[in-house]
Design an enzyme around this catalytic site. Structure first.
Site, PDB file in Angstrom:
ATOM      1  N   VAL A  14      33.000  35.633   8.194  1.00 12.62           N
ATOM      2  CA  VAL A  14      34.149  36.102   7.410  1.00 12.62           C
ATOM      3  C   VAL A  14      34.613  37.463   7.912  1.00 12.62           C
ATOM      4  CG1 VAL A  14      34.956  36.766   5.108  1.00 12.62           C
ATOM      5  CG2 VAL A  14      33.516  34.734   5.396  1.00 12.62           C
ATOM      6  N   CYS A 130      35.037  30.649  -2.574  1.00 13.12           N
ATOM      7  CA  CYS A 130      35.992  29.964  -1.703  1.00 13.12           C
ATOM      8  C   CYS A 130      36.537  28.684  -2.329  1.00 13.12           C
ATOM      9  CB  CYS A 130      35.351  29.669  -0.344  1.00 13.12           C
ATOM     10  SG  CYS A 130      33.702  28.971  -0.437  1.00 13.12           S
ATOM     11  N   GLY A 161      30.750  27.714   4.943  1.00 11.59           N
ATOM     12  CA  GLY A 161      30.602  28.430   3.682  1.00 11.59           C
ATOM     13  C   GLY A 161      29.204  28.977   3.474  1.00 11.59           C
ATOM     14  N   HIS A 242      37.238  23.375   3.283  1.00  9.59           N
ATOM     15  CA  HIS A 242      36.744  22.770   2.045  1.00  9.59           C
ATOM     16  C   HIS A 242      37.794  21.813   1.494  1.00  9.59           C
ATOM     17  CE1 HIS A 242      33.439  25.404   2.258  1.00  9.59           C
ATOM     18  NE2 HIS A 242      33.617  26.136   1.180  1.00  9.59           N
TER      19      HIS A 242
END
Length: 344
Positions: A14, A130, A161, A242
């Site tokens: 990230v 997220c 993630g 996602h």
């Protein structure tokens, strides 16, 4: 005069994405500093056409820094966010450490930007989970018009993630399957290659996982405390992106066509919804994109005022890095912060 921005956790998935997006969006920064733990000191990371060497978070002076984008995990955030905020630097934290603090706004700019003004209590703003971020972007315009009573969501969450180690594990296991090597599970409780795992984060007393609990609590805080939400969060063998299968029960009647029209003009949303093979978005197409994609919009005849949707987004971008930078842009655009004077 531009802003001075520090990125904490700059060597992670990230953190690197934050640096990329700052450059892509031409964020008004005179200086960007990459920070990490001592063990990553000196690691090189890219910022546009520049290369930055990471500095040690523990030794960095935030007194002349305007914004700190933090993606270094909950323990680091709990220790450092208050210290950084006390030096007058606004912290935008990507971990779960501050999301549930009543004095810390939890922000998705397309949904509840007005709440950002509450940052001054602690000088901390929280980024949501997220899976929550992309969900509420799609729910907001629908809730405004028809009022949401209940949401049932099943997520299909990519391994990114869970960090770089998780991505490496999917790659290593997939290769092992093809060459008939032993498949080892280290990061995940079961093998992830060619499999799905209905377990993200720790289990709670009632059998819910913390990831599922986060979606429920965060949706209430961001959107409306009256909304009832239940989630089943599943890890799938996808590297980035996602996906969510969402069923919504509304207070008032709504048709699929009405919802489609509203979502087409909603901020952050992009509707791709053709009733034909391939007329929908998958995480493969969403990777590297900023939008929250909405497909498979249809009425649910089994419940009064019901709709079903398919929602997909890049979890490293909208689910984390992009959302944090959009928060920083909102602070600037709303004139809630000004660049501090720095020594020449």
């Amino acid at each position: 005069m531009g802003y001075k921005v520090a990125v904490v956790g700059a060597t992670g998935n990230v953190g690197r994405e934050m640096l990329n997006i700052l450059a892509e969006r031409a964020f008004p920064a005179d200086e960007v500093v990459a920070l990490a733990s001592r063990r990553s000191l000196g690691t090189e990371v890219s910022y546009g056409d520049k290369t930055l060497k990471t500095k040690d978070l523990a030794l960095y002076d935030f007194s002349d820094t305007d914004i700190c984008l933090m993606s270094a995990g909950g323990d680091v955030a709990r220790e450092w966010a208050p210290k950084i905020g006390a030096q007058g630097c606004v912290v935008i934290d990507n971990s779960s450490a501050w999301r549930y603090d009543q004095d810390v706004p939890l922000i998705v700019p397309e949904v509840n930007a007005d709440a950002i003004a509450g940052f001054s209590k602690r000088n901390i703003i929280a980024n949501p989970n997220c899976s929550t971020a992309q969900l509420v972007v799609a729910l907001k315009p629908l809730h405004d018009l028809w009022g949401i009573r209940r949401v049932v969501v099943a997520t299909y969450q990519s391994v990114s993630g869970a960090g770089k180690e998780a991505m490496d594990e999917l790659f290593t296991q997939t290769r092992a399957v093809f060459v008939t090597d032993p498949v080892e599970a280290k990061k995940f409780p079961k093998r992830i290659a060619f499999n799905v795992i209905p377990h993200i984060d720790v289990f709670m007393e009632d059998g819910t996982t913390k990831e599922e609990w986060k979606m429920m609590v965060e949706t209430k805080k961001i959107l409306d405390p009256k909304i009832k939400l239940t989630a089943t969060c599943v890890r799938v063998p996808v590297f980035v992106g996602h996906s969510e299968a969402v069923n919504i029960e509304f207070e008032r009647p709504v048709t699929a066509e009405e919802a489609r029209d509203v979502l087409r003009s909603a901020p952050g949303c992009l509707v791709i919804d053709k009733h034909e093979p391939g007329g929908y978005i998958t995480p493969y197409e969403a990777a590297g994109e900023d939008a929250t994609y909405i497909s498979r919009i249809r009425e649910d005849a089994t419940v009064e005022n019901g709709l079903s949707l398919w929602i997909v987004a890049d979890n490293l971008r909208k689910g984390a890095a992009l959302n944090a930078i959009q928060i920083a842009e909102s602070l600037i655009n709303r004139k809630l912060i000004a660049a501090r004077k720095r020594a020449a």
